[in-house]
Motif scaffolding. Structure first.
Motif, PDB file in Angstrom:
ATOM      1  N   GLY A 292      29.199  51.990  40.678  1.00  0.00           N
ATOM      2  CA  GLY A 292      28.377  50.807  40.523  1.00  0.00           C
ATOM      3  C   GLY A 292      28.995  49.678  41.306  1.00  0.00           C
ATOM      4  O   GLY A 292      30.221  49.608  41.477  1.00  0.00           O
ATOM      5  N   LEU A 293      28.180  48.784  41.816  1.00  0.00           N
ATOM      6  CA  LEU A 293      28.691  47.686  42.638  1.00  0.00           C
ATOM      7  C   LEU A 293      29.712  46.855  41.861  1.00  0.00           C
ATOM      8  O   LEU A 293      29.438  46.411  40.739  1.00  0.00           O
ATOM      9  CB  LEU A 293      27.533  46.800  43.093  1.00  0.00           C
ATOM     10  N   GLY A 294      30.874  46.682  42.443  1.00  0.00           N
ATOM     11  CA  GLY A 294      31.894  45.819  41.864  1.00  0.00           C
ATOM     12  C   GLY A 294      32.734  46.441  40.770  1.00  0.00           C
ATOM     13  O   GLY A 294      33.669  45.801  40.279  1.00  0.00           O
ATOM     14  N   THR A 295      32.441  47.690  40.385  1.00  0.00           N
ATOM     15  CA  THR A 295      33.201  48.274  39.274  1.00  0.00           C
ATOM     16  C   THR A 295      34.643  48.594  39.672  1.00  0.00           C
ATOM     17  O   THR A 295      35.566  48.408  38.870  1.00  0.00           O
ATOM     18  CB  THR A 295      32.503  49.539  38.755  1.00  0.00           C
ATOM     19  N   ALA A 296      34.853  49.086  40.880  1.00  0.00           N
ATOM     20  CA  ALA A 296      36.220  49.374  41.319  1.00  0.00           C
ATOM     21  C   ALA A 296      37.032  48.085  41.423  1.00  0.00           C
ATOM     22  O   ALA A 296      38.214  48.038  41.044  1.00  0.00           O
ATOM     23  CB  ALA A 296      36.201  50.101  42.664  1.00  0.00           C
ATOM     24  N   GLU A 297      36.412  47.017  41.934  1.00  0.00           N
ATOM     25  CA  GLU A 297      37.099  45.729  42.027  1.00  0.00           C
ATOM     26  C   GLU A 297      37.447  45.198  40.636  1.00  0.00           C
ATOM     27  O   GLU A 297      38.530  44.627  40.417  1.00  0.00           O
ATOM     28  CB  GLU A 297      36.216  44.719  42.750  1.00  0.00           C
ATOM     29  N   LEU A 298      36.553  45.404  39.706  1.00  0.00           N
ATOM     30  CA  LEU A 298      36.798  44.954  38.340  1.00  0.00           C
ATOM     31  C   LEU A 298      37.935  45.742  37.699  1.00  0.00           C
ATOM     32  O   LEU A 298      38.805  45.174  37.020  1.00  0.00           O
ATOM     33  CB  LEU A 298      35.516  45.094  37.516  1.00  0.00           C
ATOM     34  N   LEU A 299      37.966  47.044  37.903  1.00  0.00           N
ATOM     35  CA  LEU A 299      39.043  47.874  37.365  1.00  0.00           C
ATOM     36  C   LEU A 299      40.385  47.481  37.979  1.00  0.00           C
ATOM     37  O   LEU A 299      41.425  47.503  37.305  1.00  0.00           O
ATOM     38  CB  LEU A 299      38.743  49.352  37.626  1.00  0.00           C
ATOM     39  N   GLU A 300      40.360  47.115  39.252  1.00  0.00           N
ATOM     40  CA  GLU A 300      41.599  46.676  39.896  1.00  0.00           C
ATOM     41  C   GLU A 300      42.105  45.379  39.275  1.00  0.00           C
ATOM     42  O   GLU A 300      43.307  45.213  39.029  1.00  0.00           O
ATOM     43  CB  GLU A 300      41.356  46.488  41.396  1.00  0.00           C
ATOM     44  N   LEU A 301      41.190  44.459  38.978  1.00  0.00           N
ATOM     45  CA  LEU A 301      41.588  43.220  38.314  1.00  0.00           C
ATOM     46  C   LEU A 301      42.165  43.502  36.930  1.00  0.00           C
ATOM     47  O   LEU A 301      43.189  42.935  36.536  1.00  0.00           O
ATOM     48  CB  LEU A 301      40.385  42.285  38.188  1.00  0.00           C
ATOM     49  N   VAL A 302      41.522  44.386  36.179  1.00  0.00           N
ATOM     50  CA  VAL A 302      41.972  44.704  34.824  1.00  0.00           C
ATOM     51  C   VAL A 302      43.377  45.294  34.839  1.00  0.00           C
ATOM     52  O   VAL A 302      44.237  44.917  34.039  1.00  0.00           O
ATOM     53  CB  VAL A 302      40.968  45.666  34.152  1.00  0.00           C
ATOM     54  N   THR A 303      43.619  46.236  35.754  1.00  0.00           N
ATOM     55  CA  THR A 303      44.912  46.927  35.757  1.00  0.00           C
ATOM     56  C   THR A 303      46.033  46.084  36.358  1.00  0.00           C
ATOM     57  O   THR A 303      47.184  46.182  35.934  1.00  0.00           O
ATOM     58  CB  THR A 303      44.806  48.257  36.523  1.00  0.00           C
ATOM     59  N   ARG A 304      45.688  45.228  37.326  1.00  0.00           N
ATOM     60  CA  ARG A 304      46.738  44.474  38.013  1.00  0.00           C
ATOM     61  C   ARG A 304      46.852  43.025  37.555  1.00  0.00           C
ATOM     62  O   ARG A 304      47.916  42.419  37.668  1.00  0.00           O
ATOM     63  CB  ARG A 304      46.496  44.518  39.520  1.00  0.00           C
ATOM     64  N   GLY A 305      45.748  42.464  37.046  1.00  0.00           N
ATOM     65  CA  GLY A 305      45.765  41.053  36.679  1.00  0.00           C
ATOM     66  C   GLY A 305      45.846  40.787  35.192  1.00  0.00           C
ATOM     67  O   GLY A 305      46.425  39.788  34.769  1.00  0.00           O
ATOM     68  N   PHE A 306      45.254  41.659  34.381  1.00  0.00           N
ATOM     69  CA  PHE A 306      45.280  41.439  32.941  1.00  0.00           C
ATOM     70  C   PHE A 306      46.638  41.826  32.369  1.00  0.00           C
ATOM     71  O   PHE A 306      47.300  42.730  32.874  1.00  0.00           O
ATOM     72  CB  PHE A 306      44.170  42.234  32.264  1.00  0.00           C
ATOM     73  N   PRO A 307      47.054  41.161  31.303  1.00  0.00           N
ATOM     74  CA  PRO A 307      48.398  41.398  30.757  1.00  0.00           C
ATOM     75  C   PRO A 307      48.513  42.749  30.068  1.00  0.00           C
ATOM     76  O   PRO A 307      47.525  43.321  29.586  1.00  0.00           O
ATOM     77  CB  PRO A 307      48.564  40.260  29.751  1.00  0.00           C
ATOM     78  N   THR A 308      49.732  43.235  29.997  1.00  0.00           N
ATOM     79  CA  THR A 308      50.023  44.435  29.214  1.00  0.00           C
ATOM     80  C   THR A 308      50.211  44.024  27.754  1.00  0.00           C
ATOM     81  O   THR A 308      50.415  42.838  27.443  1.00  0.00           O
ATOM     82  CB  THR A 308      51.312  45.101  29.711  1.00  0.00           C
ATOM     83  N   PRO A 309      50.166  44.975  26.831  1.00  0.00           N
ATOM     84  CA  PRO A 309      50.443  44.642  25.429  1.00  0.00           C
ATOM     85  C   PRO A 309      51.833  44.043  25.214  1.00  0.00           C
ATOM     86  O   PRO A 309      52.059  43.343  24.223  1.00  0.00           O
ATOM     87  CB  PRO A 309      50.304  45.992  24.718  1.00  0.00           C
ATOM     88  N   LEU A 310      52.742  44.303  26.160  1.00  0.00           N
ATOM     89  CA  LEU A 310      54.097  43.747  26.051  1.00  0.00           C
ATOM     90  C   LEU A 310      54.102  42.230  26.202  1.00  0.00           C
ATOM     91  O   LEU A 310      55.048  41.560  25.792  1.00  0.00           O
ATOM     92  CB  LEU A 310      54.995  44.359  27.128  1.00  0.00           C
ATOM     93  N   GLU A 311      53.048  41.686  26.811  1.00  0.00           N
ATOM     94  CA  GLU A 311      52.985  40.240  27.060  1.00  0.00           C
ATOM     95  C   GLU A 311      52.252  39.485  25.961  1.00  0.00           C
ATOM     96  O   GLU A 311      52.101  38.273  26.046  1.00  0.00           O
ATOM     97  CB  GLU A 311      52.295  39.989  28.403  1.00  0.00           C
TER      98      GLU A 311
END
Length: 732
Positions: A292-311
């Motif tokens: 779907g349009l933009g889904t890969a970009e969104l997943l990249e933001l989630v994995t690289r930009g969103f915090p881990t549970p450690l944070e």
């Protein structure tokens, strides 16, 4: 971001336990009903390879909105967890209902998540309830990003919607809300609409073409780069202004070219800290397509930009007796601390608990301690018991895929916790702990119900107890005054779902009846009564005579009983009997069957018989005396008055005040609150606000909130009191 062309998707059909907290991302999707949250979850599941075609799992079901009620109502009514894998990360997607009646499910999702995706429809914009949730997230510093959907709509304009989001969410810093990509439109269709076929990354300056249904990366044409120059410069300045490197802005303004890798690293840190909020675009995959349009970009933001549970700092933890307990952040080897964020019932498995683990590791067949806060006012028990964990699983649609363990930072479903309810804490049996509860909205819409048949009556109690165990935003009341069973809900849709679950899940058919408020009676003026209970029908007789005087007292005085008997006309041992009789009659009422209050009853005189007088005889005489006094007096009906506090946007204050006036309300005062809102305090008869939870939502377009608390009983207007007397008379 956007440098990786096609990240390796997770394999479909697997349910793996995360091995370390750093590889987990917990993301809640927030947005108004119809914004496209569920469609986006299904598109992300497709892109990661978790489903075989749009929104479908191996058995043909959907990954979200799989409950039969959701199918019938065509909307989400509960929190759904959809775990997917992407590029070595486990992402727990928490899909929440957008309708205001199910805000309890939304709060549970916020509790379980470490970051939020706000889903905004390009054709509908940002509503007031979404703004309020944004403020809630801001208050606790939760990282957020915005996803704009429905770009296929003829009215959709990504640039305009981005500006709207900046105004709605940016507050004093609209440059903290900026797009990372700009959509590219294809050739114009015959209807004049040009569909979005790709994205261009503002930092990477790469073009991602989705026109074939697959994601293809290429270099943009020379004619395309000038189109993004202004947006790119603004994004770079926005990132640099939030950079922890204070020299970066000076270097940039001095003409130094900032390395894209540095910008991306600063962007990721700013997003994780919750100070920068990127805007992305997304659309579902076409039939047969994988992306779907933009889904890969969104997943990249989630994995690289969103915090881990450690944070994420865990909620406050205490021992069960209230002593503070310090825990190491998200340690899989630490003491077990987990929380039940949702409870549901499965017809085959039984009760299923969705659990977020904050410390330690949860394993199948482990014995844990269940500690509950006890919401007695909502029909929930306080818990302090040991229970054995059943199977651990990861939900995927209607399926439950078995897990071997669940580490700190991850989520899992736990089967067969018979006592644990939403909000309860799971901890080690030898080290019981208790987590601070999250705030739950008060249910303010009453739903009076009764069993449809004798068979339903036998099952009603168990069905209701299971219902409130699943949903802490629902309150069960057994009203002792009106003898009604009342389910307090958040709104009409919430009530409809409750009734449907009772009927279809627990096999209990109920009828909805008019809700009655707890009225009272009182004497309007002084009156006297004589109670004579004399019977002689052979054998032991009954003899008791008492004379009383009744006078009204100020509101809130209750019932006073005064003994002014002289000369032993009523023997000492029978005076408590007279008091017991008049109090029992007062509880039953003297006009239309509502309890008496705010009166003084004075025993003045009486007569007794040396043989036939008894405790029972004087109780009866006391009741008769009170009834006779009422027959010769004017009796006022008292109605309960609630103190109501309403938080409403300034634009709707006039409408709210006018509406309160029409409900016989008295405005006590107003107070200006930050954010263009006003706090209105008023006193309103409870009979007038039975459906206020629904009416206020309509009046304020879903942006107002209110609370209510009992203030006192006061005389009801004569015309309303007379109507109630007539209704009671016709019913009898």
């Amino acid at each position: 971001m956007g440098d990786k062309a096609n990240a390796h998707p997770g394999a479909a059909g697997r349910a793996t336990a995360a091995d370390q907290p750093a590889s987990v991302r917990n993301v809640v999707l927030v947005g108004h009903s119809g914004s496209g949250k569920t469609t986006l979850v299904e598109a992300l599941a497709l892109t990661t390879g978790a489903v075989n075609r749009a929104g479908r799992v191996e058995d043909g079901g959907t990954v979200s909105d799989y409950d039969e009620i959701e199918h019938r109502q065509q909307r989400s009514v509960q929190l759904s967890l959809v775990p997917v894998e992407w590029d070595g990360y486990k992402i727990n997607l928490l899909d929440t209902p957008g309708y205001a009646d199910f805000v309890g499910e939304l709060r549970a999702g916020l509790r379980a998540a470490d970051a939020a995706l706000f889903v905004v429809s390009a054709s509908d914009g940002v509503d007031g309830s979404t703004r309020m949730v944004w403020e809630e997230c801001a208050a606790v510093g939760m990282p957020r990003a915005i996803v704009i959907t429905h770009l296929e709509s003829a009215r959709a304009d990504f640039e305009d919607m981005t500006r709207t989001c900046a105004e709605a969410f940016g507050g004093d810093d609209p440059d903290a809300v900026l797009p990372l990509y700009l959509p590219l439109r294809g050739p114009q269709a015959p209807d004049g609409h040009a569909p979005v076929t790709g994205l261009i990354g503002l930092l990477s300056q790469k073009l991602f073409d989705y026109s074939t249904g697959e994601r293809k990366e290429s270099e943009p044409g020379e004619d395309q780069l000038p189109l993004i120059e202004e947006a790119r410069n603004r994004l770079i300045e926005g990132i640099i202004s939030e950079s922890e490197d204070e020299t970066l802005m000076d270097r940039y303004l001095g003409g130094e070219e900032v390395d894209v890798k540095t910008l991306i690293e600063d962007l990721e840190r700013a997003v994780a800290r919750g100070v920068f909020f990127p805007v992305l675009a997304a659309a579902p995959a076409a039939e047969g397509a994988r992306h779907g349009l933009g889904t890969a970009e969104l997943l990249e933001l989630v994995t690289r930009g969103f915090p881990t549970p450690l944070e994420r700092a865990a909620p406050r933890v205490t021992t069960v007796d209230g002593k503070p307990r310090e825990l190491k952040l998200c340690d899989p080897d630490g003491p077990l601390v987990a929380e039940v964020v949702k409870t549901s019932s499965d017809p085959y498995v039984g009760r299923v608990s969705l659990v977020r683990v904050f410390s330690g590791t949860l394993r199948p067949d482990q014995t844990v301690h269940v500690s509950g806060h006890g919401l007695a006012d909502r029909g929930h028990e306080d818990h302090d018991v040991d229970e054995r964990i059943g199977a651990l699983s990861a939900p995927f649609g209607k399926q439950q895929r078995v897990l071997t363990h669940c580490i700190a930072g991850d989520l899992a479903c736990v089967a067969k916790l018979g006592r644990a309810e939403t909000g309860d804490t799971l901890s080690a049996r030898n080290d019981p702990l208790l987590m601070e509860p999250w705030e739950m909205p008060d249910p303010l819409l009453p739903l009076a119900i009764q069993a449809h048949s004798k068979a339903d009556e036998d099952k009603l109690s168990q069905g209701l107890s299971r219902l409130v165990a699943e949903d802490p935003t629902m309150r069960l009341e057994q009203n002792q005054d009106t003898h009604q069973v009342v389910l307090w809900c958040l709104g009409e849709a919430h009530a409809d779902v409750a009734l449907e679950r009772l009927r279809n899940r627990y096999g209990v058919q109920v009828d909805v009846v008019p809700h009655r408020v707890s009225l009272r009676e009182t004497f309007a003026a002084k009156s006297a009564g004589r109670g004579r209970h004399v019977k002689q029908s052979g054998g032991h007789g009954q003899y008791a005579i008492c004379e009383i005087e009744v006078e009204p007292l100020p509101g809130g005085s209750g019932i006073e009983f005064v003994d002014k008997v002289v000369g032993g006309a009523v023997p000492r041992q029978f005076i408590p009997s007279v008091e017991k009789g008049v109090r029992a009659q007062a509880a039953r009422g003297v006009a239309v069957g509502h309890p008496l209050q705010d009166i003084r009853i004075t025993l003045l005189d009486g007569k007794a018989h040396s043989v036939d007088s008894s405790d029972a005889a004087f109780q009866t005489a006391g009741a008769l005396a009170l009834r006779e006094a009422a027959a010769d007096a004017k009796i006022h009906l008292l109605e309960p008055v609630a103190e109501v506090t309403i938080l409403v946007g300034d634009d709707y204050v006039g409408a709210v005040m006018s509406d309160l006036s029409g409900r016989r309300g008295r405005v006590l005062g107003t107070e200006q609150i930050s954010g263009g809102r006003t706090l209105v305090r008023a006193e309103v008869p409870e009979i007038e606000i039975d459906r206020y939870a629904v009416d206020l939502r309509s009046l304020s377009h879903g942006t107002a909130r209110f609370s209510r608390a009992y203030a006192r009983h006061e005389p009801m207007p004569p015309q309303i009191a007379e109507r109630i007397r007539e209704e009671v008379g016709s019913a009898s």
